[in-house]
Design an enzyme around this catalytic site. Sequence first.
Site, short mmCIF file in Angstrom:
data_model
loop_
_atom_site.label_atom_id
_atom_site.label_comp_id
_atom_site.label_asym_id
_atom_site.label_seq_id
_atom_site.Cartn_x
_atom_site.Cartn_y
_atom_site.Cartn_z
N LYS A 1 0.81 -1.23 0.00
CA LYS A 1 0.00 0.00 0.00
C LYS A 1 0.85 1.28 0.00
O LYS A 1 0.49 2.26 -0.65
CB LYS A 1 -0.95 0.01 1.20
CG LYS A 1 -2.09 -1.00 1.08
CD LYS A 1 -3.07 -0.86 2.23
CE LYS A 1 -4.14 -1.91 2.18
NZ LYS A 1 -5.14 -1.77 3.24
N ASP B 1 -10.18 2.62 2.65
CA ASP B 1 -10.30 1.82 3.88
C ASP B 1 -11.15 2.54 4.94
O ASP B 1 -12.05 1.95 5.53
CB ASP B 1 -8.91 1.51 4.45
CG ASP B 1 -8.24 0.35 3.72
OD1 ASP B 1 -8.95 -0.47 3.12
OD2 ASP B 1 -7.00 0.27 3.77
P1 NDP Z 1 0.09 -2.69 11.50
O1 NDP Z 1 1.18 -3.68 11.51
O2 NDP Z 1 0.28 -1.41 10.77
O3 NDP Z 1 -0.32 -2.33 13.03
C1 NDP Z 1 -0.47 -3.34 13.99
C2 NDP Z 1 -1.04 -2.78 15.29
O4 NDP Z 1 -1.21 -3.87 16.19
C3 NDP Z 1 -0.14 -1.77 15.99
O5 NDP Z 1 -0.92 -0.84 16.69
C4 NDP Z 1 0.65 -2.65 16.96
O6 NDP Z 1 1.12 -1.96 18.10
C5 NDP Z 1 -0.46 -3.59 17.39
N1 NDP Z 1 0.10 -4.83 17.96
C6 NDP Z 1 0.70 -5.83 17.26
N2 NDP Z 1 1.08 -6.81 18.12
C7 NDP Z 1 0.72 -6.40 19.37
C8 NDP Z 1 0.81 -6.97 20.65
N3 NDP Z 1 1.36 -8.19 20.84
N4 NDP Z 1 0.29 -6.30 21.70
C9 NDP Z 1 -0.29 -5.09 21.52
N5 NDP Z 1 -0.41 -4.48 20.34
C10 NDP Z 1 0.08 -5.14 19.26
O7 NDP Z 1 -1.17 -3.49 10.92
P2 NDP Z 1 -2.51 -2.88 10.25
O8 NDP Z 1 -2.88 -1.67 11.02
O9 NDP Z 1 -2.32 -2.78 8.80
O10 NDP Z 1 -3.56 -4.05 10.49
C11 NDP Z 1 -4.04 -4.33 11.80
C12 NDP Z 1 -5.21 -5.31 11.75
O11 NDP Z 1 -6.30 -4.75 11.01
C13 NDP Z 1 -4.86 -6.64 11.08
O12 NDP Z 1 -5.37 -7.66 11.89
C14 NDP Z 1 -5.60 -6.60 9.75
O13 NDP Z 1 -6.03 -7.89 9.38
C15 NDP Z 1 -6.81 -5.71 10.09
N6 NDP Z 1 -7.30 -5.01 8.89
C16 NDP Z 1 -8.56 -5.29 8.44
C17 NDP Z 1 -9.07 -4.66 7.33
C18 NDP Z 1 -10.46 -4.98 6.86
O14 NDP Z 1 -10.85 -4.62 5.74
N7 NDP Z 1 -11.27 -5.60 7.67
C19 NDP Z 1 -8.27 -3.68 6.58
C20 NDP Z 1 -6.95 -3.43 7.14
C21 NDP Z 1 -6.50 -4.10 8.25
P3 NDP Z 1 2.56 -1.21 18.08
O15 NDP Z 1 2.34 0.10 17.37
O16 NDP Z 1 2.89 -1.06 19.50
O17 NDP Z 1 3.51 -2.12 17.33
#
Ligand code: NDP
Length: 308
Positions: A76, A112
């Site tokens: 993206k 999105d």
């Molecule tokens: P990113 O990798 O950009 O962000 C991940 C987020 O999850 C961050 O806030 C990260 O925190 C947090 N995180 C990851 N592991 C942990 C943990 N162990 N404990 C606490 N926080 C955690 O991913 P995206 O934002 O792109 O995607 C996130 C989710 O959204 C995914 O599950 C994806 O499938 C879903 N999604 C769904 C869509 C839909 O159309 N339904 C569209 C886009 C995404 P930190 O900043 O601290 O690392």
Amino acid sequence: MSWEERLARADLKTLWLLGHPVGHSLSPRIQNAALQALGAPWVYLAADLDPKNFEEAARGLGQLGAVGANVTVPFKERAWALCDELSDRARVMGACNVLSFVDGKIHGDNTDGVGWLRALELGVPDFYPRRALVLGAGGAARAILLALVEKGVPQIFILNRSFERANALKEQFSGLGATSITVTSLDRFPQLVSSGDLVVQTTSVGLDRLSSPVKLPLVWPKEVVLSELIYGEPTPLLKAVRERGAMVCDGLAMLVFQAAESLARWMNCSFEEIPWRVMGQAVGLMATPIFDGSMRGCGPTVEAIAFE
Ligand code: NDP
């Protein structure tokens, strides 16, 4: 001319999903259902790209006469950098999930956030969130924040593991509207939840269907809606909140409505002209409680929400 005749003459225009991997994606099913319903002489295909080929492949599609493409993980941001022109939303997002190939140029957009908002508005009609809690601060959270700020939600809490990422989002979005944004830790969720009316779960925690990003409060107020972005098998958080009788919506609706918004861009028409019900039916969305009407009546009303 029928679709079959066009196929025989190789007279179909193409739309694409570009990602890595794409085998699991529901987007071809969603988009082709709409194209069929509209009788459009287009077909939607998925391409699992070797990461080193993304730019070349995307430019090549334009040269081949493709109408457009959806872009998913992990491309993206690279799609954004590739575009000749960007929508205002895409510019803010720094990432594109929609490309349109027009007159030799690549236009980029991001549907999105607006897709997520459509899902909320159609799933929970007459709901005007006043205080939203956003769990997470990644790419998906950025899309949700933009949608909430555009909707004019007065107050947003960002709860994230990394304060640095959450503060960067706060800084970016605080200047865009009248919304007040506060950053705090995921640990504060049980105390904060009853003062909100909407929780949007955007972290990837729960993908394993075992973990939850937050501890649940003893009582989940019935009027607090949960929007969980993960879709498919319910996450432990979604299950627990649903068992407490509150309205929940998983990420399938967001997926369907970002697709419908993408198609509206490619067809240069309004969202209302897109057969989103057909798109939802193709992946079972219309049979989910929030869309089949069985949750109507247990949702929030603005008057019912108590604020601190
Ligand atoms: P990113 O990798 O950009 O962000 C991940 C987020 O999850 C961050 O806030 C990260 O925190 C947090 N995180 C990851 N592991 C942990 C943990 N162990 N404990 C606490 N926080 C955690 O991913 P995206 O934002 O792109 O995607 C996130 C989710 O959204 C995914 O599950 C994806 O499938 C879903 N999604 C769904 C869509 C839909 O159309 N339904 C569209 C886009 C995404 P930190 O900043 O601290 O690392």
